[in-house]
Design a protein around this motif. Structure first.
Motif, PDB file in Angstrom:
ATOM      1  N   VAL A 161       0.857  -1.235  -0.009  1.00 42.05           N
ATOM      2  CA  VAL A 161       0.252  -0.311  -0.309  1.00 42.05           C
ATOM      3  C   VAL A 161       0.956   1.897  -0.307  1.00 42.05           C
ATOM      4  CG1 VAL A 161      -1.540   1.388   1.484  1.00 42.05           C
ATOM      5  CG2 VAL A 161      -1.763  -0.783   1.102  1.00 42.05           C
ATOM      6  N   GLU A 162       1.878   1.107   0.838  1.00 38.21           N
ATOM      7  CA  GLU A 162       2.561   2.464   0.995  1.00 38.21           C
ATOM      8  C   GLU A 162       3.578   3.027  -0.266  1.00 38.21           C
ATOM      9  OE1 GLU A 162       2.732   3.206   5.626  1.00 38.21           O
ATOM     10  OE2 GLU A 162       4.996   2.166   4.186  1.00 38.21           O
ATOM     11  N   LYS A 163       3.949   1.711  -0.656  1.00 35.03           N
ATOM     12  CA  LYS A 163       4.308   1.454  -2.587  1.00 35.03           C
ATOM     13  C   LYS A 163       3.704   2.091  -3.814  1.00 35.03           C
ATOM     14  CE  LYS A 163       8.468  -0.537  -1.539  1.00 35.03           C
ATOM     15  NZ  LYS A 163       9.812  -2.478  -2.498  1.00 35.03           N
ATOM     16  N   ALA A 164       2.194   1.999  -3.447  1.00 35.09           N
ATOM     17  CA  ALA A 164       1.484   2.289  -4.543  1.00 35.09           C
ATOM     18  C   ALA A 164       1.297   3.804  -5.203  1.00 35.09           C
ATOM     19  CB  ALA A 164       0.092   1.560  -4.498  1.00 35.09           C
ATOM     20  N   CYS A 165       1.562   3.823  -6.004  1.00 34.97           N
ATOM     21  CA  CYS A 165       1.512   5.117  -6.829  1.00 34.97           C
ATOM     22  C   CYS A 165       0.539   4.955  -7.452  1.00 34.97           C
ATOM     23  CB  CYS A 165       2.923   6.285  -7.459  1.00 34.97           C
ATOM     24  SG  CYS A 165       3.919   6.332  -6.533  1.00 34.97           S
ATOM     25  N   GLY A 166      -0.134   6.101  -8.690  1.00 32.95           N
ATOM     26  CA  GLY A 166      -1.395   6.360  -9.338  1.00 32.95           C
ATOM     27  C   GLY A 166      -0.443   7.155 -10.493  1.00 32.95           C
ATOM     28  N   PRO A 167      -1.325   6.461 -11.577  1.00 38.43           N
ATOM     29  CA  PRO A 167      -0.750   6.936 -12.444  1.00 38.43           C
ATOM     30  C   PRO A 167      -0.286   8.698 -12.959  1.00 38.43           C
ATOM     31  CG  PRO A 167      -2.998   6.833 -13.464  1.00 38.43           C
ATOM     32  CD  PRO A 167      -2.807   6.440 -12.092  1.00 38.43           C
ATOM     33  N   ASP A 168      -0.285   9.281 -12.177  1.00 34.26           N
ATOM     34  CA  ASP A 168       0.221  10.821 -11.762  1.00 34.26           C
ATOM     35  C   ASP A 168       1.768  10.402 -11.188  1.00 34.26           C
ATOM     36  OD1 ASP A 168      -0.841  10.912  -9.410  1.00 34.26           O
ATOM     37  OD2 ASP A 168      -2.099  11.899  -8.973  1.00 34.26           O
ATOM     38  N   GLY A 169       2.187   9.191 -10.577  1.00 37.42           N
ATOM     39  CA  GLY A 169       3.107   9.462  -9.814  1.00 37.42           C
ATOM     40  C   GLY A 169       2.801   9.735  -8.148  1.00 37.42           C
ATOM     41  N   LYS A 170       2.283  10.120  -7.770  1.00 30.90           N
ATOM     42  CA  LYS A 170       1.437  10.570  -6.730  1.00 30.90           C
ATOM     43  C   LYS A 170       0.780   8.847  -5.948  1.00 30.90           C
ATOM     44  CE  LYS A 170       0.902  15.388  -7.424  1.00 30.90           C
ATOM     45  NZ  LYS A 170       0.003  16.478  -6.900  1.00 30.90           N
ATOM     46  N   GLN A 171       1.525   9.417  -4.536  1.00 30.56           N
ATOM     47  CA  GLN A 171       1.118   8.261  -3.394  1.00 30.56           C
ATOM     48  C   GLN A 171       0.039   7.873  -3.428  1.00 30.56           C
ATOM     49  OE1 GLN A 171       2.976   7.609  -0.157  1.00 30.56           O
ATOM     50  NE2 GLN A 171       2.294   5.884   0.811  1.00 30.56           N
ATOM     51  N   THR A 172      -0.761   6.490  -3.541  1.00 27.86           N
ATOM     52  CA  THR A 172      -2.594   6.331  -3.748  1.00 27.86           C
ATOM     53  C   THR A 172      -2.719   6.779  -2.472  1.00 27.86           C
ATOM     54  OG1 THR A 172      -2.249   4.577  -5.407  1.00 27.86           O
ATOM     55  CG2 THR A 172      -3.922   4.601  -4.085  1.00 27.86           C
ATOM     56  N   ALA A 173      -2.995   5.250  -1.071  1.00 24.97           N
ATOM     57  CA  ALA A 173      -2.806   5.897  -0.100  1.00 24.97           C
ATOM     58  C   ALA A 173      -1.849   6.937   0.587  1.00 24.97           C
ATOM     59  CB  ALA A 173      -2.926   4.659   0.381  1.00 24.97           C
TER      60      ALA A 173
END
Length: 398
Positions: free
Chosen positions: A56-68
């Protein structure tokens, strides 16, 4: 309880299959909020132990920003369908998880709780229900897992991947069920096979690869932990596989045999590429693959499906599973979208026969065409995100 209408809590974990689809929905919610100039925060409640926090903490969206924006770890116990002394001790972990979730939800006051399943999700769903926080849950398999059977009791609505799943429920329950498909991370809709080949150290694929004799790329997956059965099949047939394919093998974080993988990597240099786990680059690698050899977990299947990749599936079956992977695999086989090696058929002869078919580019194309029919329509993650976003944006409160 006063609600923070700009906060959505997610829960789920234990395996990547209970996390990645939730992250897909979270990414779509943030994109939807950004397009409406609204700031939405995403908090995640997962297992305090294991892989949940790391993913979860490594996940980033298409914009490169962290998801959670924040991760909360809570104790988690497993709800087993068979007798085990651990069932007793896990009751205390489940109770501890409930009180931890109750404290988190009471403090943060999210507008909605979205659950992707797994045993860790049961206490937060119950706590949210008691606090009058709307609960939405998603079941990715044909049949409801035990956790989602419990979560459904607390849920305002349950999303499912298949019409058949809804039809198996009673009429009263069907009124709270919506068929959406299985959420897939937005990055899988914007892949670059060239980036995948660059990561693998492969030259750019030529348009006339058939005439130049270039071998197809076979991607072997067994989930984040790895599948010992599939790993053994690969090792038992390594000569055949490397003769006909470039083999990219995710061996897993738990069930890998690093010594053998290293040995074969040297012996079949350029044709056998093992990795314990691939995360950020996986969408591009799936995009670069010609064939997928995989377990039949819903997450892996649908990620391959949106990229129209022919599949040879080896579903987990037997006494240790409720048969969800078998159902998933048989569905795709019945639609002409995959080959399945079930039970005793998961042997070298059947594996080689199935993969030999995939050497024919026209045959692979037929599987891709079948997959195209299955994924037509709005992306499931976007559909679910719109429902959750509208729930909070319209100021609805339970």
């Amino acid at each position: 309880m006063k609600v923070n209408k700009n906060l959505i809590c997610f829960t789920g974990g234990g395996t990547g299959g209970h996390i990645y689809p939730g992250l897909a929905v979270a990414d779509e919610i943030k994109a939807l909020a950004a397009s409406n100039n609204i700031e939405i925060k995403i908090y995640w409640i997962g297992c305090s132990k294991g892989m949940d926090r790391n993913i979860v903490e490594k996940a980033c969206g298409p914009d490169g920003k962290q998801t959670a924006d924040k991760f909360y770890g809570i104790p988690s116990g497993k709800l087993r369908r068979y007798f085990s002394l651990k069932n007793f001790s896990d009751l205390f972990r489940i109770a501890a998880g409930f009180f931890a979730a109750l404290h988190i939800l009471r403090k943060e006051r999210p507008a909605v709780l979205f659950s992707k399943g797994g045993f860790v999700s049961v206490p937060p769903c119950l706590a949210a229900h008691l606090l009058h926080i709307p609960v939405y849950t998603h079941e990715c398999d044909f049949t409801l897992g035990l956790a989602n059977r419990l979560n459904f009791k607390s849920a305002d609505c349950m999303f499912v991947s298949y019409e058949e799943t809804k039809n198996r429920l009673g009429a009263a329950d069907q009124s709270r069920v919506l068929v959406t498909g299985n959420p897939v991370r937005p990055v899988f809709y914007n892949t670059d096979p060239g980036r995948g080949r660059d990561f693998l150290g492969l030259a750019e694929k030529k348009a006339d690869s058939k005439s130049t004799g270039e071998k197809p790329l076979l991607l072997v997956l067994g989930g984040s932990s790895g599948a010992k059965q599939i790993n053994e099949l690969v090792y038992d047939n390594i000569d055949f596989l490397c003769q006909h394919f470039i083999v990219v093998h995710q061996t897993g974080l738990v069930n890998s045999d690093d010594d053998r993988a290293s040995e074969y990597s040297k012996k079949f240099e350029g044709s056998y590429k093992p990795y314990n786990f691939i995360y950020k680059e996986m969408p591009d690698i799936v995009s670069a693959a010609d064939v997928i050899l995989s377990r039949a977990g819903a997450n892996s299947i649908w990620e391959a499906a949106v990229l129209l990749k022919p599949m040879v599936l080896v579903p987990l079956c037997g006494s240790g599973t409720r048969g969800d992977q078998v159902d998933n695999a048989e569905f795709f086989k019945s639609r002409g979208a995959a080959e399945v090696l079930l039970g005793k058929e998961a042997d070298s002869n059947h594996l080689q026969a199935a993969l030999s078919q995939m050497l024919d580019a026209e045959k692979r194309k037929s599987y891709s065409e079948a997959l195209k029919k299955l994924i037509s329509g709005e992306a499931p993650a976007k559909k679910i995100a719109e429902i959750l976003f509208n729930k909070i944006n319209m100021g609805e409160k339970k």
